[in-house]
Design a protein around this motif. Structure first.
Motif, mmCIF file in Angstrom:
data_model
loop_
_atom_site.group_PDB
_atom_site.id
_atom_site.type_symbol
_atom_site.label_atom_id
_atom_site.label_comp_id
_atom_site.label_asym_id
_atom_site.label_seq_id
_atom_site.Cartn_x
_atom_site.Cartn_y
_atom_site.Cartn_z
ATOM 1 N N GLN A 12 -20.508 38.346 -23.043
ATOM 2 C CA GLN A 12 -21.363 38.641 -21.882
ATOM 3 C C GLN A 12 -21.369 37.487 -20.877
ATOM 4 O OE1 GLN A 12 -25.250 40.438 -23.037
ATOM 5 N NE2 GLN A 12 -24.321 40.587 -25.054
ATOM 6 N N TYR A 13 -21.207 36.271 -21.385
ATOM 7 C CA TYR A 13 -21.151 35.107 -20.489
ATOM 8 C C TYR A 13 -19.902 35.201 -19.607
ATOM 9 C CZ TYR A 13 -20.882 30.180 -19.074
ATOM 10 O OH TYR A 13 -20.801 29.012 -18.346
ATOM 11 N N ILE A 14 -18.797 35.589 -20.223
ATOM 12 C CA ILE A 14 -17.554 35.745 -19.461
ATOM 13 C C ILE A 14 -17.729 36.771 -18.335
ATOM 14 C CG2 ILE A 14 -15.191 36.694 -19.660
ATOM 15 C CD1 ILE A 14 -15.106 35.458 -22.456
ATOM 16 N N ASP A 15 -18.553 37.794 -18.613
ATOM 17 C CA ASP A 15 -18.756 38.857 -17.616
ATOM 18 C C ASP A 15 -19.932 38.572 -16.678
ATOM 19 O OD1 ASP A 15 -16.649 40.427 -18.513
ATOM 20 O OD2 ASP A 15 -17.868 41.388 -20.058
ATOM 21 N N ASN A 16 -20.472 37.373 -16.741
ATOM 22 C CA ASN A 16 -21.646 37.027 -15.920
ATOM 23 C C ASN A 16 -22.809 37.982 -16.139
ATOM 24 O OD1 ASN A 16 -20.441 34.815 -14.621
ATOM 25 N ND2 ASN A 16 -19.388 36.197 -13.211
ATOM 26 N N GLU A 17 -23.027 38.363 -17.375
ATOM 27 C CA GLU A 17 -24.095 39.327 -17.683
ATOM 28 C C GLU A 17 -25.220 38.683 -18.498
ATOM 29 O OE1 GLU A 17 -24.414 42.606 -17.002
ATOM 30 O OE2 GLU A 17 -22.497 43.049 -16.035
ATOM 31 N N LEU A 18 -25.199 37.341 -18.614
ATOM 32 C CA LEU A 18 -26.223 36.667 -19.419
ATOM 33 C C LEU A 18 -27.356 36.150 -18.534
ATOM 34 C CD1 LEU A 18 -24.699 34.353 -22.177
ATOM 35 C CD2 LEU A 18 -25.886 36.518 -22.425
ATOM 36 N N SER A 19 -28.545 36.112 -19.113
ATOM 37 C CA SER A 19 -29.688 35.519 -18.385
ATOM 38 C C SER A 19 -29.483 34.006 -18.306
ATOM 39 C CB SER A 19 -30.981 35.834 -19.131
ATOM 40 O OG SER A 19 -30.965 35.161 -20.378
ATOM 41 N N ALA A 20 -30.176 33.385 -17.359
ATOM 42 C CA ALA A 20 -30.055 31.936 -17.169
ATOM 43 C C ALA A 20 -30.446 31.188 -18.448
ATOM 44 C CB ALA A 20 -30.932 31.500 -16.009
ATOM 45 N N GLN A 21 -31.472 31.698 -19.095
ATOM 46 C CA GLN A 21 -31.948 31.067 -20.330
ATOM 47 C C GLN A 21 -30.850 31.092 -21.406
ATOM 48 O OE1 GLN A 21 -34.758 29.549 -21.132
ATOM 49 N NE2 GLN A 21 -34.348 29.399 -23.341
ATOM 50 N N SER A 22 -30.214 32.256 -21.574
ATOM 51 C CA SER A 22 -29.154 32.388 -22.583
ATOM 52 C C SER A 22 -27.949 31.519 -22.233
ATOM 53 C CB SER A 22 -28.725 33.848 -22.722
ATOM 54 O OG SER A 22 -29.790 34.619 -23.189
ATOM 55 N N VAL A 23 -27.622 31.464 -20.948
ATOM 56 C CA VAL A 23 -26.493 30.627 -20.510
ATOM 57 C C VAL A 23 -26.753 29.171 -20.886
ATOM 58 C CG1 VAL A 23 -25.289 29.688 -18.495
ATOM 59 C CG2 VAL A 23 -25.754 32.137 -18.621
ATOM 60 N N SER A 24 -27.963 28.750 -20.620
ATOM 61 C CA SER A 24 -28.330 27.365 -20.916
ATOM 62 C C SER A 24 -28.191 27.074 -22.417
ATOM 63 C CB SER A 24 -29.769 27.138 -20.440
ATOM 64 O OG SER A 24 -30.240 25.936 -20.906
ATOM 65 N N GLU A 25 -28.683 28.002 -23.239
ATOM 66 C CA GLU A 25 -28.596 27.812 -24.701
ATOM 67 C C GLU A 25 -27.145 27.822 -25.172
ATOM 68 O OE1 GLU A 25 -31.063 30.702 -26.673
ATOM 69 O OE2 GLU A 25 -32.806 30.151 -25.478
ATOM 70 N N LEU A 26 -26.351 28.701 -24.562
ATOM 71 C CA LEU A 26 -24.943 28.795 -24.963
ATOM 72 C C LEU A 26 -24.172 27.518 -24.594
ATOM 73 C CD1 LEU A 26 -22.858 30.756 -26.221
ATOM 74 C CD2 LEU A 26 -22.334 31.557 -23.918
ATOM 75 N N LEU A 27 -24.413 27.014 -23.400
ATOM 76 C CA LEU A 27 -23.722 25.793 -22.970
ATOM 77 C C LEU A 27 -24.118 24.612 -23.856
ATOM 78 C CD1 LEU A 27 -23.893 26.121 -19.062
ATOM 79 C CD2 LEU A 27 -21.953 26.566 -20.579
ATOM 80 N N LYS A 28 -25.379 24.611 -24.271
ATOM 81 C CA LYS A 28 -25.840 23.550 -25.172
ATOM 82 C C LYS A 28 -25.098 23.661 -26.515
ATOM 83 C CE LYS A 28 -30.056 21.531 -27.014
ATOM 84 N NZ LYS A 28 -31.402 21.837 -27.481
ATOM 85 N N HIS A 29 -24.905 24.916 -26.953
ATOM 86 C CA HIS A 29 -24.183 25.122 -28.215
ATOM 87 C C HIS A 29 -22.728 24.640 -28.090
ATOM 88 C CE1 HIS A 29 -23.142 26.984 -32.055
ATOM 89 N NE2 HIS A 29 -22.053 27.463 -31.465
ATOM 90 N N PHE A 30 -22.114 24.892 -26.935
ATOM 91 C CA PHE A 30 -20.732 24.448 -26.727
ATOM 92 C C PHE A 30 -20.591 22.930 -26.859
ATOM 93 C CE2 PHE A 30 -19.612 28.312 -23.840
ATOM 94 C CZ PHE A 30 -19.415 29.088 -24.971
ATOM 95 N N GLU A 31 -21.648 22.222 -26.450
ATOM 96 C CA GLU A 31 -21.598 20.750 -26.549
ATOM 97 C C GLU A 31 -21.552 20.305 -28.010
ATOM 98 O OE1 GLU A 31 -24.941 19.193 -24.431
ATOM 99 O OE2 GLU A 31 -24.258 20.015 -22.510
ATOM 100 N N GLU A 32 -22.130 21.156 -28.866
ATOM 101 C CA GLU A 32 -22.200 20.790 -30.286
ATOM 102 C C GLU A 32 -21.091 21.425 -31.115
ATOM 103 O OE1 GLU A 32 -25.964 22.489 -31.027
ATOM 104 O OE2 GLU A 32 -27.077 20.964 -29.922
ATOM 105 N N CYS A 33 -20.491 22.499 -30.612
ATOM 106 C CA CYS A 33 -19.519 23.263 -31.421
ATOM 107 C C CYS A 33 -18.208 23.456 -30.661
ATOM 108 C CB CYS A 33 -20.117 24.610 -31.809
ATOM 109 S SG CYS A 33 -18.971 25.617 -32.751
ATOM 110 N N ASP A 34 -17.211 22.724 -31.083
ATOM 111 C CA ASP A 34 -15.918 22.788 -30.395
ATOM 112 C C ASP A 34 -15.213 24.129 -30.630
ATOM 113 O OD1 ASP A 34 -14.336 21.244 -28.658
ATOM 114 O OD2 ASP A 34 -12.815 21.139 -30.236
ATOM 115 N N LYS A 35 -15.427 24.703 -31.822
ATOM 116 C CA LYS A 35 -14.777 25.975 -32.172
ATOM 117 C C LYS A 35 -15.226 27.085 -31.206
ATOM 118 C CE LYS A 35 -13.297 29.383 -35.066
ATOM 119 N NZ LYS A 35 -13.660 30.504 -34.227
#
Lengths: 159, 190
Positions: A12-35
């Protein structure tokens, strides 16, 4: 956010269908998870590749060709078209046909039993198997609540 | 003239007006078919047959939804049905037989965050991704075709496929992951 949740949200992030809150949480996860970050990059690239797929123009006489076919073949408007509900309609028809077939087989079996002179005792044996359903008891002999008339009526169905 | 008015007149016998419907939708319909069917040469024939199917089905249109929604459902169902019949004509997936080095390069390439759009448009990359797309189940292939190639929204896809938006999200999520598996592992996964 764990990886399973992140994987669900990447699409959903790829499709720009995520809420700002979810985007923020996902980006934070990316910082911690390279996979998960790698998966996101790959899926995003695949989407970009697909979005750049070659296109083709229709020939200029397409509309005329279809209209000519409709006229020359004298196409009739009819019901012979695949719709989403058609499978279920077709399934219903098959179900009704199968039920009809089973009814005929079952009726024929009982008729055959009757015609070939199966005696009452045998019929009773067959019938006892269905007594639980008919009377709510395992056996005629287990219950004092079933009177002889009920029993005769039940047995008469089989012979 | 609005679709509704046109359809009523076509059903009443003014069949030539169907050409207006074809002109209005032919490019979008053809684009879906072309993208879904693996860019084979007979896509124009398929599109013609699909429009004939739509014409034949017009009396079944109940005016309860937008004509375009109803029409796209026929387009999608007919495209999948015809595509199944013509499966032998679709380009075969050759990822398993691709040179290991070539495959490895593609995976590295797709994992890189530094690609330009121009690089992502390269013919070999396109070919391998398209071939992998061709190996997806029909409904997964269709949702990705509609979303990623044709750029329809989740809501539009849900209407076109007679499904809920939530289901469309799940199909797209699964389809993308399956596509990734095919590309990275050669498509041998069940």
């Amino acid at each position: 956010m764990n990886c399973n949740k992140a994987q669900e949200l990447i699409s959903q992030y790829i499709d720009n269908e995520l809420s700002a809150q979810s985007v923020s949480e996902l980006l934070k996860h990316f910082e911690e998870c390279d996979k998960c970050k790698q998966d996101y990059i790959m899926l995003k690239n695949i989407k970009t590749v697909l979005s750049k797929a070659p296109k083709k123009e229709l020939s200029s006489d397409f509309t005329a060709s279809v209209m000519n076919k409709i006229k020359s073949e004298n196409v009739k408007k009819d019901d012979n078209v695949v719709m989403l509900g058609s499978f279920f309609n077709s399934f219903k028809k098959k179900l009704v046909m199968a039920a009809g077939f089973l009814f005929i087989v079952a009726s024929s079996s009982f008729f055959f039993m009757h015609e070939t002179g199966i005696n009452k005792q045998n019929s009773e044996n067959y019938a006892s198997a269905g007594m639980e359903y008919y009377f709510g008891y395992n056996s005629y002999y287990d219950s004092d609540d079933i009177d002889d008339d009920d029993y005769e009526e039940y047995i008469s169905m089989f012979c | 003239m609005e679709d509704r008015e046109l359809i009523e007149k076509i059903i009443q016998g003014q069949e030539d007006l169907f050409s207006i419907i074809i002109d209005k939708y032919k490019n979008k319909v053809f684009s879906i078919i072309y993208s879904f069917c693996g860019q084979t040469s007979d896509c124009e024939d398929i599109a013609q047959n699909v429009f004939i199917k739509i014409f034949k089905a017009l009396p079944k249109f109940k005016f309860e939804s937008e004509f375009s929604t109803w029409m796209y459902r026929i387009v999608i169902n007919e495209t999948i049905t015809i595509s199944k019949k013509k499966k032998h004509n679709v380009l075969p997936l050759d990822i398993n037989n691709s040179e290991d080095e070539e495959k490895s390069n593609l995976i590295d390439f797709l994992k890189s965050n530094d690609n330009t759009e121009r690089e992502l448009m390269q013919k070999e990359t396109q070919k391998m991704v398209q071939e992998a797309l061709g190996k997806l189940k029909d409904n997964y292939k269709m949702v990705l075709t509609l979303r990623d190639i044709e750029d329809y929204s989740y809501e539009e896809i849900a209407k076109m496929m007679d499904a809920s938006v939530e289901n469309v999200k799940i199909w797209i999520f699964r389809a993308r992951n399956r596509l990734k598996e095919i590309l990275t592992e050669g498509g041998n996964l069940k």
